[in-house]
Each structure stands twice: as structure tokens, then as C-alpha cells.
Design a protein around this motif. Structure first.
Motif, PDB file in Angstrom:
ATOM      1  N   LEU A   1       0.834  -1.198   0.000  1.00 32.35           N
ATOM      2  CA  LEU A   1       0.000   0.000   0.000  1.00 32.35           C
ATOM      3  C   LEU A   1       0.870   1.250   0.000  1.00 32.35           C
ATOM      4  O   LEU A   1       0.551   2.246  -0.645  1.00 32.35           O
ATOM      5  CB  LEU A   1      -0.918   0.014   1.225  1.00 32.35           C
ATOM      6  N   VAL A   2       1.997   1.202   0.725  1.00 31.93           N
ATOM      7  CA  VAL A   2       2.896   2.354   0.831  1.00 31.93           C
ATOM      8  C   VAL A   2       4.309   1.949   0.417  1.00 31.93           C
ATOM      9  O   VAL A   2       4.843   0.951   0.886  1.00 31.93           O
ATOM     10  CB  VAL A   2       2.921   2.913   2.267  1.00 31.93           C
ATOM     11  N   GLY A   3       4.890   2.744  -0.458  1.00 31.20           N
ATOM     12  CA  GLY A   3       6.248   2.510  -0.933  1.00 31.20           C
ATOM     13  C   GLY A   3       6.490   3.327  -2.180  1.00 31.20           C
ATOM     14  O   GLY A   3       5.546   3.892  -2.752  1.00 31.20           O
ATOM     15  N   PRO A   4       7.719   3.449  -2.631  1.00 26.13           N
ATOM     16  CA  PRO A   4       8.010   4.196  -3.859  1.00 26.13           C
ATOM     17  C   PRO A   4       7.206   3.650  -5.035  1.00 26.13           C
ATOM     18  O   PRO A   4       7.020   2.437  -5.147  1.00 26.13           O
ATOM     19  CB  PRO A   4       9.516   3.955  -4.062  1.00 26.13           C
ATOM     20  N   ARG A   5       6.741   4.517  -5.900  1.00 26.99           N
ATOM     21  CA  ARG A   5       5.968   4.084  -7.044  1.00 26.99           C
ATOM     22  C   ARG A   5       6.844   3.233  -7.972  1.00 26.99           C
ATOM     23  O   ARG A   5       7.975   3.607  -8.294  1.00 26.99           O
ATOM     24  CB  ARG A   5       5.434   5.287  -7.824  1.00 26.99           C
ATOM     25  N   PRO A   6       6.353   2.069  -8.424  1.00 29.88           N
ATOM     26  CA  PRO A   6       7.145   1.201  -9.302  1.00 29.88           C
ATOM     27  C   PRO A   6       7.390   1.854 -10.663  1.00 29.88           C
ATOM     28  O   PRO A   6       6.460   2.352 -11.293  1.00 29.88           O
ATOM     29  CB  PRO A   6       6.293  -0.064  -9.427  1.00 29.88           C
ATOM     30  N   ALA A   7       8.635   1.846 -11.081  1.00 31.13           N
ATOM     31  CA  ALA A   7       9.026   2.523 -12.325  1.00 31.13           C
ATOM     32  C   ALA A   7       9.012   1.572 -13.513  1.00 31.13           C
ATOM     33  O   ALA A   7       9.022   0.343 -13.360  1.00 31.13           O
ATOM     34  CB  ALA A   7      10.418   3.122 -12.166  1.00 31.13           C
ATOM     35  N   LEU A   8       8.988   2.148 -14.700  1.00 26.29           N
ATOM     36  CA  LEU A   8       9.111   1.376 -15.934  1.00 26.29           C
ATOM     37  C   LEU A   8      10.536   0.848 -16.069  1.00 26.29           C
ATOM     38  O   LEU A   8      11.488   1.463 -15.586  1.00 26.29           O
ATOM     39  CB  LEU A   8       8.775   2.249 -17.140  1.00 26.29           C
ATOM     40  N   VAL A   9      10.681  -0.270 -16.765  1.00 23.91           N
ATOM     41  CA  VAL A   9      12.007  -0.869 -16.971  1.00 23.91           C
ATOM     42  C   VAL A   9      12.943   0.110 -17.666  1.00 23.91           C
ATOM     43  O   VAL A   9      14.099   0.286 -17.253  1.00 23.91           O
ATOM     44  CB  VAL A   9      11.887  -2.173 -17.793  1.00 23.91           C
TER      45      VAL A   9
ATOM     46  N   THR B   1       1.213   4.442  -2.783  1.00 24.09           N
ATOM     47  CA  THR B   1       1.438   5.829  -2.386  1.00 24.09           C
ATOM     48  C   THR B   1       2.693   5.926  -1.541  1.00 24.09           C
ATOM     49  O   THR B   1       3.162   4.927  -0.993  1.00 24.09           O
ATOM     50  CB  THR B   1       0.231   6.378  -1.592  1.00 24.09           C
ATOM     51  N   CYS B   2       3.242   7.126  -1.465  1.00 24.30           N
ATOM     52  CA  CYS B   2       4.446   7.343  -0.670  1.00 24.30           C
ATOM     53  C   CYS B   2       4.525   8.834  -0.312  1.00 24.30           C
ATOM     54  O   CYS B   2       3.559   9.571  -0.505  1.00 24.30           O
ATOM     55  CB  CYS B   2       5.687   6.889  -1.426  1.00 24.30           C
ATOM     56  N   ILE B   3       5.665   9.275   0.161  1.00 21.71           N
ATOM     57  CA  ILE B   3       5.800  10.680   0.560  1.00 21.71           C
ATOM     58  C   ILE B   3       5.603  11.599  -0.636  1.00 21.71           C
ATOM     59  O   ILE B   3       4.997  12.670  -0.525  1.00 21.71           O
ATOM     60  CB  ILE B   3       7.177  10.924   1.207  1.00 21.71           C
ATOM     61  N   TRP B   4       6.097  11.187  -1.804  1.00 14.73           N
ATOM     62  CA  TRP B   4       5.975  12.005  -3.022  1.00 14.73           C
ATOM     63  C   TRP B   4       4.516  12.305  -3.338  1.00 14.73           C
ATOM     64  O   TRP B   4       4.153  13.435  -3.674  1.00 14.73           O
ATOM     65  CB  TRP B   4       6.637  11.276  -4.191  1.00 14.73           C
ATOM     66  N   GLN B   5       3.654  11.278  -3.251  1.00 12.10           N
ATOM     67  CA  GLN B   5       2.250  11.452  -3.589  1.00 12.10           C
ATOM     68  C   GLN B   5       1.542  12.433  -2.654  1.00 12.10           C
ATOM     69  O   GLN B   5       0.542  13.024  -3.029  1.00 12.10           O
ATOM     70  CB  GLN B   5       1.519  10.102  -3.534  1.00 12.10           C
ATOM     71  N   THR B   6       2.050  12.601  -1.462  1.00  8.23           N
ATOM     72  CA  THR B   6       1.402  13.499  -0.497  1.00  8.23           C
ATOM     73  C   THR B   6       2.118  14.839  -0.383  1.00  8.23           C
ATOM     74  O   THR B   6       1.785  15.649   0.480  1.00  8.23           O
ATOM     75  CB  THR B   6       1.351  12.842   0.893  1.00  8.23           C
ATOM     76  N   SER B   7       3.078  15.083  -1.274  1.00  6.79           N
ATOM     77  CA  SER B   7       3.892  16.309  -1.168  1.00  6.79           C
ATOM     78  C   SER B   7       3.925  17.128  -2.448  1.00  6.79           C
ATOM     79  O   SER B   7       4.844  17.917  -2.657  1.00  6.79           O
ATOM     80  CB  SER B   7       5.327  15.942  -0.774  1.00  6.79           C
TER      81      SER B   7
ATOM     82  N   LEU C   1       4.381   5.319  10.029  1.00  6.35           N
ATOM     83  CA  LEU C   1       4.530   6.222   8.888  1.00  6.35           C
ATOM     84  C   LEU C   1       3.605   5.786   7.752  1.00  6.35           C
ATOM     85  O   LEU C   1       2.982   6.632   7.095  1.00  6.35           O
ATOM     86  CB  LEU C   1       5.981   6.233   8.405  1.00  6.35           C
ATOM     87  N   ASP C   2       3.482   4.479   7.524  1.00  5.93           N
ATOM     88  CA  ASP C   2       2.586   3.977   6.483  1.00  5.93           C
ATOM     89  C   ASP C   2       1.142   4.418   6.738  1.00  5.93           C
ATOM     90  O   ASP C   2       0.458   4.896   5.833  1.00  5.93           O
ATOM     91  CB  ASP C   2       2.651   2.452   6.409  1.00  5.93           C
ATOM     92  N   LEU C   3       0.686   4.264   7.976  1.00  2.00           N
ATOM     93  CA  LEU C   3      -0.681   4.649   8.316  1.00  2.00           C
ATOM     94  C   LEU C   3      -0.896   6.149   8.122  1.00  2.00           C
ATOM     95  O   LEU C   3      -1.935   6.587   7.607  1.00  2.00           O
ATOM     96  CB  LEU C   3      -0.987   4.254   9.764  1.00  2.00           C
ATOM     97  N   LYS C   4       0.087   6.937   8.507  1.00  2.25           N
ATOM     98  CA  LYS C   4       0.009   8.387   8.340  1.00  2.25           C
ATOM     99  C   LYS C   4      -0.086   8.758   6.866  1.00  2.25           C
ATOM    100  O   LYS C   4      -0.895   9.621   6.482  1.00  2.25           O
ATOM    101  CB  LYS C   4       1.242   9.042   8.972  1.00  2.25           C
ATOM    102  N   LEU C   5       0.719   8.112   6.023  1.00  2.00           N
ATOM    103  CA  LEU C   5       0.724   8.422   4.587  1.00  2.00           C
ATOM    104  C   LEU C   5      -0.569   7.962   3.913  1.00  2.00           C
ATOM    105  O   LEU C   5      -1.063   8.623   2.994  1.00  2.00           O
ATOM    106  CB  LEU C   5       1.933   7.773   3.914  1.00  2.00           C
ATOM    107  N   ILE C   6      -1.130   6.839   4.354  1.00  2.00           N
ATOM    108  CA  ILE C   6      -2.392   6.364   3.790  1.00  2.00           C
ATOM    109  C   ILE C   6      -3.501   7.379   4.062  1.00  2.00           C
ATOM    110  O   ILE C   6      -4.271   7.738   3.165  1.00  2.00           O
ATOM    111  CB  ILE C   6      -2.763   4.989   4.380  1.00  2.00           C
ATOM    112  N   LEU C   7      -3.593   7.858   5.292  1.00  2.00           N
ATOM    113  CA  LEU C   7      -4.618   8.844   5.654  1.00  2.00           C
ATOM    114  C   LEU C   7      -4.420  10.155   4.899  1.00  2.00           C
ATOM    115  O   LEU C   7      -5.381  10.767   4.417  1.00  2.00           O
ATOM    116  CB  LEU C   7      -4.595   9.092   7.163  1.00  2.00           C
ATOM    117  N   LYS C   8      -3.160  10.577   4.772  1.00  2.00           N
ATOM    118  CA  LYS C   8      -2.865  11.821   4.066  1.00  2.00           C
ATOM    119  C   LYS C   8      -3.164  11.699   2.577  1.00  2.00           C
ATOM    120  O   LYS C   8      -3.617  12.644   1.939  1.00  2.00           O
ATOM    121  CB  LYS C   8      -1.393  12.200   4.275  1.00  2.00           C
ATOM    122  N   THR C   9      -2.931  10.494   2.027  1.00  2.00           N
ATOM    123  CA  THR C   9      -3.183  10.264   0.602  1.00  2.00           C
ATOM    124  C   THR C   9      -4.658  10.424   0.271  1.00  2.00           C
ATOM    125  O   THR C   9      -5.014  10.958  -0.784  1.00  2.00           O
ATOM    126  CB  THR C   9      -2.714   8.853   0.204  1.00  2.00           C
TER     127      THR C   9
END
Length: 241
Positions: free
Chosen positions: A162-170, A191-197, A222-230
Motif C-alpha cells: 500500500l505504501v512505498g516508492p511508485r514502481p518505475a518502468l524498466v 502511495t508514498c511521501i511524493w504522492q502526499t507532497s 509512517l505507512d498509516l500516516k501516509l495512507i490517511l494523508k493520501t
């Protein structure tokens, strides 16, 4: 994982290892696929996986009516399938198939090269505020990140968190600086810090720095905080296009 995906995984890992060897971060004696070796799940890892599984399961059940409505609107607004999928790079460099609601016309990938000169972000990524490939309904679902809802299935399967850096293209990973490979030390997420910033309003370099900040500070709280903020950010459509 099919033969093509396995080959791409090996390619990404070999590239990663070569970059780290060149920078002195790894010795040549290390096994070539060390980063994708099966690892034991510690207490924190099990809690995170438990949160991911229950969160994704509840999310899919609650969002099912929304997915049905959006699926109908997508079919009515443009020719093509409801869902779109593409290979992304996950934790440890593993390749997996990421799912989205289709927000672009079916020839979008074919004309991407023609639009590269209009890319509005620095680094190995592509974004346009007024991308002509996006369908009318696609603009709405992208603004509110509704196109990402099918990735709850990826989370349920264990491809993502649910929370982590967005997966990038190869192709994007192949162009990363060595330091950015540290993003692959953790499960890639919805979602991650980038998505909420600020999301797309931030530079590529700032995006990477925020992802590395998460890698260093990750925790269940931190995961729970980012999920709510997202949830708040997505409802407002802040920084998305």
C-alpha cells in the motif's frame, strides 16, 4: 513470471549490480542475483504484509461499485479495453505486471516517442499536463488517481505494498543514477511521501529524494500516516495530471 519478464528482471539486476560495482558499493565476488534472493520475513515485515493484505482486500470490496461505474464510462468514452497493464520494476528488481484503468487512447504507447520533446519533467520520466493521449474520462480518473484502483489487486497478490516508492518502468530504471537503486530495497507501493507532497508539481530529483527518505524512515506508523494523508490529497486532486 513468463520467460520475457524473467529476462527483464535479470537485465535490471545485472545493470544494478554493474552500477554498484563501478561505484565500489559491491565486490565482484557477490552473487549476481543477490538482491532477488528470497528473504525471511521479520516481525515488522509480517505486520506490513498483514496491513497490505487486509487494506487491499477491504479496498477492493468497497471500491467494486466504483470500478464497475468507471469501467462502463471508459467503454462508452473511447474504443479499447477497460484495463491497461504494463511491466514495472518491483522490490529487488523483480518485474511484475501492473494494472490500471485505461485512461488513454489505445495508440498512446505508439505516439509517446513523438511527444518526448514536450516532456515537462526532468530525468528519466515522462509527464505532460495536457497530454493529448488522455481520454476525457481519463483526465478525471487520473486527477483523482482512480486509474490506480486496480493496483489493489497487485497489493493483494504481493507484487506491491500500500505504501512505498511508485514502481518505475524498466526503461526508466535503466537510466537511473546509482543512488536511486536504493528505492528497490523496499516493496514498491500505491502511495508514498511524493504522492502526499505535490506529486507531478515536484521535480524528478525531488521525487527520488522523497522516496529515498521513505526507505530510510519506513515504519508501520509512517505507512498509516501516509495512507490517511493520501486520501485527502487524492480527493482534492492535488498535483495530479
Amino acid at each position: 513470471m513468463n520467460q520475457s519478464q524473467h529476462g527483464q528482471t535479470k537485465l535490471v539486476i545485472e545493470l544494478l549490480m554493474d552500477r554498484m560495482h563501478e561505484s565500489g558499493q559491491l565486490r565482484r565476488s557477490h552473487p549476481p542475483l543477490r538482491l532477488v534472493k528470497e528473504k525471511k520475513m521479520g516481525h515488522g515485515t509480517r505486520r506490513k504484509r498483514g496491513l497490505d493484505f487486509m487494506g487491499a482486500l477491504c479496498g477492493l470490496i468497497l471500491c467494486l461499485p466504483v470500478l464497475v461505474i468507471l469501467g462502463v464510462l471508459i467503454k462508452l468514452s473511447s474504443r479499447g479495453p477497460i484495463f491497461y497493464s504494463q511491466d514495472r520494476v518491483g522490490e529487488g528488481g523483480k518485474i511484475f505486471r501492473l494494472y490500471k484503468l485505461r485512461s488513454m487512447y489505445i495508440n498512446a504507447d505508439g505516439i509517446k516517442a513523438q511527444l518526448m520533446a514536450q516532456n515537462e519533467v526532468s530525468g528519466p520520466a515522462f509527464k505532460m499536463k495536457h497530454d493529448p493521449r488522455v481520454t476525457p474520462i481519463g483526465r478525471f480518473i487520473r486527477r483523482h488517481s482512480l486509474d490506480e484502483l486496480p493496483q489493489l489487486w497487485n497489493v493483494l497478490k504481493g507484487d506491491m505494498s500500500l505504501v512505498g516508492p511508485r514502481p518505475a518502468l524498466v526503461d526508466e530504471v535503466k537510466k537511473w543514477n546509482t543512488a536511486y537503486f536504493q528505492r528497490l530495497k523496499v516493496p514498491q507501493g500505491l502511495t508514498c511521501i511524493w504522492q502526499t507532497s505535490g506529486r507531478s508539481n515536484l521535480s524528478f530529483e525531488s521525487w527520488m529524494e522523497l522516496d529515498l527518505e521513505y526507505v530510510n524512515k519506513q515504519s508501520i506508523s509512517l505507512d498509516l500516516k501516509l495512507i490517511l494523508k493520501t486520501i485527502t490529497v487524492v480527493a482534492r486532486g492535488t498535483g495530479a495530471y
